[in-house]
Design a protein around this motif. Sequence first.
Motif, short mmCIF file in Angstrom:
data_model
loop_
_atom_site.label_atom_id
_atom_site.label_comp_id
_atom_site.label_asym_id
_atom_site.label_seq_id
_atom_site.Cartn_x
_atom_site.Cartn_y
_atom_site.Cartn_z
N ALA A 202 0.82 -1.21 0.00
CA ALA A 202 0.00 0.00 0.00
C ALA A 202 0.85 1.26 0.00
O ALA A 202 0.45 2.29 -0.55
CB ALA A 202 -0.93 0.00 1.21
N SER A 203 2.04 1.21 0.61
CA SER A 203 2.90 2.39 0.72
C SER A 203 3.70 2.66 -0.55
O SER A 203 3.83 3.81 -0.97
CB SER A 203 3.88 2.22 1.89
N LEU A 204 4.25 1.59 -1.14
CA LEU A 204 5.20 1.75 -2.24
C LEU A 204 4.75 1.11 -3.55
O LEU A 204 5.32 1.42 -4.60
CB LEU A 204 6.57 1.15 -1.86
N GLY A 205 3.78 0.21 -3.49
CA GLY A 205 3.41 -0.52 -4.69
C GLY A 205 4.25 -1.77 -4.85
O GLY A 205 5.23 -1.99 -4.15
N PRO A 206 3.90 -2.63 -5.82
CA PRO A 206 4.57 -3.92 -5.95
C PRO A 206 6.02 -3.83 -6.41
O PRO A 206 6.84 -4.67 -6.02
CB PRO A 206 3.71 -4.67 -6.99
N GLU A 207 6.36 -2.84 -7.24
CA GLU A 207 7.74 -2.77 -7.77
C GLU A 207 8.76 -2.60 -6.65
O GLU A 207 9.72 -3.36 -6.53
CB GLU A 207 7.87 -1.62 -8.78
N MET A 208 8.55 -1.59 -5.81
CA MET A 208 9.49 -1.35 -4.72
C MET A 208 9.24 -2.30 -3.55
O MET A 208 10.16 -2.61 -2.79
CB MET A 208 9.40 0.10 -4.26
N GLY A 209 8.00 -2.78 -3.40
CA GLY A 209 7.74 -3.78 -2.39
C GLY A 209 8.61 -5.02 -2.59
O GLY A 209 9.12 -5.60 -1.63
N GLU A 210 8.79 -5.40 -3.85
CA GLU A 210 9.61 -6.58 -4.14
C GLU A 210 11.07 -6.36 -3.78
O GLU A 210 11.78 -7.30 -3.40
CB GLU A 210 9.47 -6.94 -5.62
N VAL A 211 11.54 -5.13 -3.88
CA VAL A 211 12.92 -4.82 -3.47
C VAL A 211 13.11 -5.16 -1.99
O VAL A 211 14.12 -5.76 -1.59
CB VAL A 211 13.25 -3.33 -3.73
N PHE A 212 12.13 -4.79 -1.17
CA PHE A 212 12.24 -5.07 0.26
C PHE A 212 12.02 -6.55 0.55
O PHE A 212 12.61 -7.09 1.50
CB PHE A 212 11.26 -4.19 1.03
N ALA A 213 11.21 -7.22 -0.25
CA ALA A 213 11.07 -8.66 -0.09
C ALA A 213 12.40 -9.37 -0.33
O ALA A 213 12.81 -10.24 0.45
CB ALA A 213 10.00 -9.20 -1.04
N GLU A 214 13.09 -8.98 -1.39
CA GLU A 214 14.39 -9.59 -1.70
C GLU A 214 15.43 -9.27 -0.63
O GLU A 214 16.27 -10.10 -0.29
CB GLU A 214 14.87 -9.12 -3.07
N LEU A 215 15.38 -8.05 -0.10
CA LEU A 215 16.31 -7.69 0.98
C LEU A 215 16.14 -8.64 2.15
O LEU A 215 17.13 -9.17 2.69
CB LEU A 215 16.03 -6.25 1.42
N HIS A 216 14.92 -8.86 2.57
CA HIS A 216 14.69 -9.72 3.73
C HIS A 216 14.95 -11.19 3.42
O HIS A 216 15.45 -11.92 4.28
CB HIS A 216 13.26 -9.50 4.26
N ARG A 217 14.61 -11.62 2.21
CA ARG A 217 14.92 -13.01 1.85
C ARG A 217 16.44 -13.24 1.90
O ARG A 217 16.89 -14.31 2.33
CB ARG A 217 14.40 -13.31 0.44
N ALA A 218 17.20 -12.25 1.46
CA ALA A 218 18.66 -12.38 1.48
C ALA A 218 19.19 -12.54 2.90
O ALA A 218 20.29 -13.05 3.11
CB ALA A 218 19.30 -11.17 0.81
N HIS A 219 18.40 -12.09 3.88
CA HIS A 219 18.81 -12.23 5.28
C HIS A 219 18.07 -13.37 5.97
O HIS A 219 18.09 -13.46 7.20
CB HIS A 219 18.57 -10.91 6.02
N GLY A 220 17.42 -14.23 5.18
CA GLY A 220 16.86 -15.45 5.74
C GLY A 220 15.42 -15.38 6.20
O GLY A 220 14.92 -16.32 6.83
#
Length: 431
Positions: A202-220
């Motif tokens: 809701a804050s950033l939309g799916p494009e930038m939301g996915e950036v944060f998803a990948e950030l957290h996945r990279a940290h497990g």
Amino acid sequence: MSGLTAGTRRDRFAHMAATSDTSSYVIIGASLAGVRAAEALRAEGFSGDVILVGEESELPYERPPLSKGVLLGNDEPKVAYLHEREWYDEQRIDLRLGVRAQCIDRESREVQLADGSGVHYDRLLLTTGASVRRPRIPGADLDGVHYLRTIADSTSLRKAFASAQRVVVVGAGWIGLEAAAAARTAGAEVTVVEPLATPLHASLGPEMGEVFAELHRAHGVAFRFGQSAVEFRAKVSSGGGSTVAAVVTSDGNEIPADVVVVGVGVIPNVELAQAAGLEVSNGIVTDAKLRTSDPNIYAAGDVARRYSPLFGRSVRVEHWANAYDGGAAAGRLMLDAQAEYDGMPFFYSDQYDLGMEFAGDIGPDGYDEVVVRGDLQAREFLAFWLRGERVVAGMNVNIWDVQDDIQALIRSGKQVDRARLADPGVPLGDL
């Protein structure tokens, strides 16, 4: 930036000499917005009574450190305090903590407090903030289920993370993601449950939301998108009490958990205003001068749904900058400043090695596309949300000292060339 427009401050306050010595200005809500208003009143030379009432017993504090340094264990809670107690005494601010405002009598201009006392006001400011949204599901009040809003919440959660093996975070908004980062840093296994398709959808939309998803996945961190929590299941502890043991999701899965963090938004604290007959609609409704439907009562911070000259509609903003700038603006506007508050929505977050700042508002009309300048994979970039040919929001990730240019670009309302917007070689100021 204060967000006040037009003229110079001193020219606006000539009336004060006749009124300041006998007037009583009351602020309900010893929050960041409330303290900033009190600061502004004194900075502008107001010498009447300033009474600041807070329901919590803690000294007034700001919230960002609670989900960042304090939660991570890098800072002690006192880092969040806005001032030491002595400052309020020096500024002749009557600070009344641990007492709740029960009702407002608009006719007599008096606020009744829970300790039985009454406080007269000539002008009243409501900075009552917001409360965490608590899901109405079985087990929501079990031991081990945490919410993050207060200093007590943050210190309790930090202690829980120190011994937790499995943490489930319900909600992938800013609080949820910062809590997930803190839990992973503490060494816990973390799962985030989120009904939408990406974090921060809701804050950033799916494009930038996915950036944060990948950030957290990279940290497990593991995500369960498209799912909601429908139950928190309990186990009986050795002492006979019940503590959380698992989160049941809408698809029937059960996720084991020692600790659950619920971050599903907040609800503005409008009860006092509503009971007083003020206009309320997803917050206390104000004009651009932060005046409510009663011209002697103002509202600021998380609780205010203010008219924004910048966006041409009413907005309610729950972030730090709105409380910081809006509170100070309210203090000056209570002194009849011939100006309006047009603060730009702004917030920031730190997660692992990613730091970001965001300004603007995507709003109910949404956006057409996101233009990226920089290295998305390295997480060093700027992102711009466009509606038509105009930038309505911008974010800098691990690139600094560009917020002034981003906000100037949004305020300008100018049409932009996408190629130039994406080109790091074109100074933002040139756009």
